[in-house]
Motif scaffolding. Structure first.
Motif, short mmCIF file in Angstrom:
data_model
loop_
_atom_site.label_atom_id
_atom_site.label_comp_id
_atom_site.label_asym_id
_atom_site.label_seq_id
_atom_site.Cartn_x
_atom_site.Cartn_y
_atom_site.Cartn_z
N ALA A 15 41.08 32.31 -12.32
CA ALA A 15 41.32 32.94 -11.22
C ALA A 15 41.72 34.31 -11.20
N ARG A 16 42.74 34.49 -12.00
CA ARG A 16 43.45 35.98 -12.14
C ARG A 16 42.37 37.24 -12.53
N PHE A 17 41.32 36.70 -13.33
CA PHE A 17 40.27 37.31 -13.97
C PHE A 17 39.28 37.94 -12.70
N GLY A 18 38.93 37.11 -11.83
CA GLY A 18 38.18 37.47 -10.47
C GLY A 18 36.71 37.60 -10.86
N ALA A 19 36.11 36.68 -11.92
CA ALA A 19 34.75 36.76 -12.07
C ALA A 19 34.13 35.51 -11.28
N SER A 20 32.87 35.66 -11.21
CA SER A 20 32.19 34.61 -10.48
C SER A 20 31.98 33.22 -11.28
N PRO A 22 34.28 30.74 -14.63
CA PRO A 22 35.36 30.70 -15.39
C PRO A 22 35.21 31.61 -16.44
N LYS A 23 36.53 32.19 -16.82
CA LYS A 23 36.15 33.30 -17.88
C LYS A 23 35.88 32.97 -19.23
N GLN A 24 36.28 31.69 -19.35
CA GLN A 24 35.69 31.24 -21.02
C GLN A 24 34.12 31.19 -21.28
N TYR A 25 33.58 31.43 -19.96
CA TYR A 25 32.08 31.57 -20.06
C TYR A 25 31.33 32.94 -20.01
N LEU A 26 32.16 33.89 -19.98
CA LEU A 26 31.90 35.28 -19.75
C LEU A 26 31.26 35.82 -20.98
N ASP A 27 30.35 36.40 -21.22
CA ASP A 27 29.79 37.16 -22.32
C ASP A 27 30.59 37.87 -23.18
N LEU A 28 30.91 37.74 -24.33
CA LEU A 28 31.53 38.59 -25.45
C LEU A 28 30.66 38.44 -26.63
N ASN A 29 30.39 39.80 -26.72
CA ASN A 29 29.50 40.13 -27.94
C ASN A 29 28.30 39.06 -28.00
N GLY A 30 27.69 38.82 -26.97
CA GLY A 30 26.58 37.97 -26.90
C GLY A 30 26.65 36.44 -27.05
N ARG A 31 27.88 36.19 -27.01
CA ARG A 31 28.31 34.63 -26.93
C ARG A 31 29.37 34.34 -25.60
N PRO A 32 29.29 33.28 -25.32
CA PRO A 32 30.40 32.84 -24.23
C PRO A 32 31.64 33.25 -24.91
N LEU A 33 32.72 33.66 -24.28
CA LEU A 33 33.92 33.84 -24.78
C LEU A 33 34.50 32.73 -25.80
N ILE A 34 34.33 31.47 -25.23
CA ILE A 34 35.27 30.35 -25.76
C ILE A 34 34.33 30.01 -26.96
N ALA A 110 40.93 31.24 -23.89
CA ALA A 110 40.50 32.63 -23.62
C ALA A 110 41.10 33.53 -24.75
N ARG A 111 41.65 32.96 -25.91
CA ARG A 111 42.11 33.66 -26.95
C ARG A 111 41.24 33.74 -28.03
N PRO A 112 40.03 34.56 -28.03
CA PRO A 112 38.78 34.46 -28.94
C PRO A 112 39.31 35.20 -30.34
N VAL A 211 42.67 36.96 -23.12
CA VAL A 211 41.85 37.55 -22.23
C VAL A 211 42.36 37.06 -20.65
N THR A 212 42.82 37.93 -19.89
CA THR A 212 43.39 37.81 -18.73
C THR A 212 42.68 38.61 -17.54
N TYR A 213 42.51 39.50 -17.83
CA TYR A 213 41.79 40.73 -16.94
C TYR A 213 40.55 41.45 -17.66
N PRO A 214 39.80 42.00 -16.77
CA PRO A 214 38.64 42.44 -17.31
C PRO A 214 38.83 43.52 -18.52
N ALA A 215 39.86 44.34 -18.57
CA ALA A 215 40.05 45.26 -19.59
C ALA A 215 40.36 44.46 -20.77
N ASP A 216 40.95 43.07 -20.66
CA ASP A 216 41.23 42.44 -21.98
C ASP A 216 40.04 42.06 -22.70
#
Length: 230
Positions: A15-20, A22-34, A110-112, A211-216
């Motif tokens: 929730a603190r990340f504010g994405a649509s 869960p942050k573990q599924y956000l894109d990170l270098n072409g893959r889900p963060l997790i 969220a610690r990739p 990774v907690t916030y967008p800058a992370d």
């Protein structure tokens, strides 16, 4: 000899990340963060199996192809309302193969940026430890305690203070009993401490960030690219 297993609690919404999503599924270098988190653990030769603890109604996991991680990774839909509940449920699921004295490494979804070197150091330093322990870094910044008006009430001495990271590594039986007794802790070491024991602090690196916030997320992308090129 004790075996090594890993549990990734991934039932949170970030929730603190504010994405649509869960942050573990956000894109990170072409893959889900997790994916990066799981890849680091699955690549470790010591670790036999990795359980991802999902929320029962997680809609995202099935949308991705995880086959590239190999046969070690398995998902269980038994996540709880808190991290402690999710980890405890994961430990109970792991009990089908994990013995009382086997090691369990609990790592943040969220610690990739966990490196093989840090993972090896943790396992080696704790291999014969009677309690277990966790990766952590000494606090470097000056710490201020705030009052109700968000003004400085005091400056806290930082000597001997460490910032906890993950993985946190404890025996399966000990951690199961500790979490069953203390379900309001924010990390596994807290449950072990509440049981009257003293986990060992294993020196880590600030690059093993959560990774907690967008800058992370942007910083994690840079760290992963640097690791890939080194």
């Amino acid at each position: 000899m004790p075996r090594y297993f890993a549990i990734i609690p991934a039932a949170g919404t970030g929730a603190r990340f504010g994405a649509s999503r869960p942050k573990q599924y956000l894109d990170l270098n072409g893959r889900p963060l997790i994916y990066h988190t799981l890849a680091a653990l699955a690549a470790c030769p010591l670790i036999e199996r990795v359980w991802v603890v999902l929320a029962p109604d997680d809609p995202c996991w099935a949308q991705y192809d995880w086959s590239g991680l190999g046969p070690k990774v398995d998902s269980v839909r038994c996540g709880g309302a808190t991290r402690a509940e999710s980890v405890l449920n994961g430990l109970q699921a792991a009990a089908m193969v994990a013995a009382e004295d086997d090691w369990v490494l609990v790592h943040d979804a969220a610690r990739p940026c966990l490196t093989p070197a840090l993972l090896t150091t943790l396992c080696q330093e704790l291999a014969d430890d009677p309690v277990g322990g966790l990766l952590a870094v000494p606090v470097a910044d000056t710490l201020k305690r705030a009052n109700a008006e968000q003004r400085v009430a005091a400056t806290e001495p930082r000597a001997s203070l460490w910032q906890a990271q993950t993985p946190q590594m404890f025996r399966h039986g000990l951690l199961t009993r500790a979490l069953a007794a203390q379900r309001d802790v924010t990390d596994e070491a807290g449950a072990i401490e509440a049981a009257g024991l003293q986990p060992k602090l294993v020196a880590s690196s600030t690059s093993n960030l959560k990774v907690t916030y967008p800058a992370d997320l942007a910083l994690a992308a840079l760290i992963l690219r640097e690791q890939a090129n080194s």
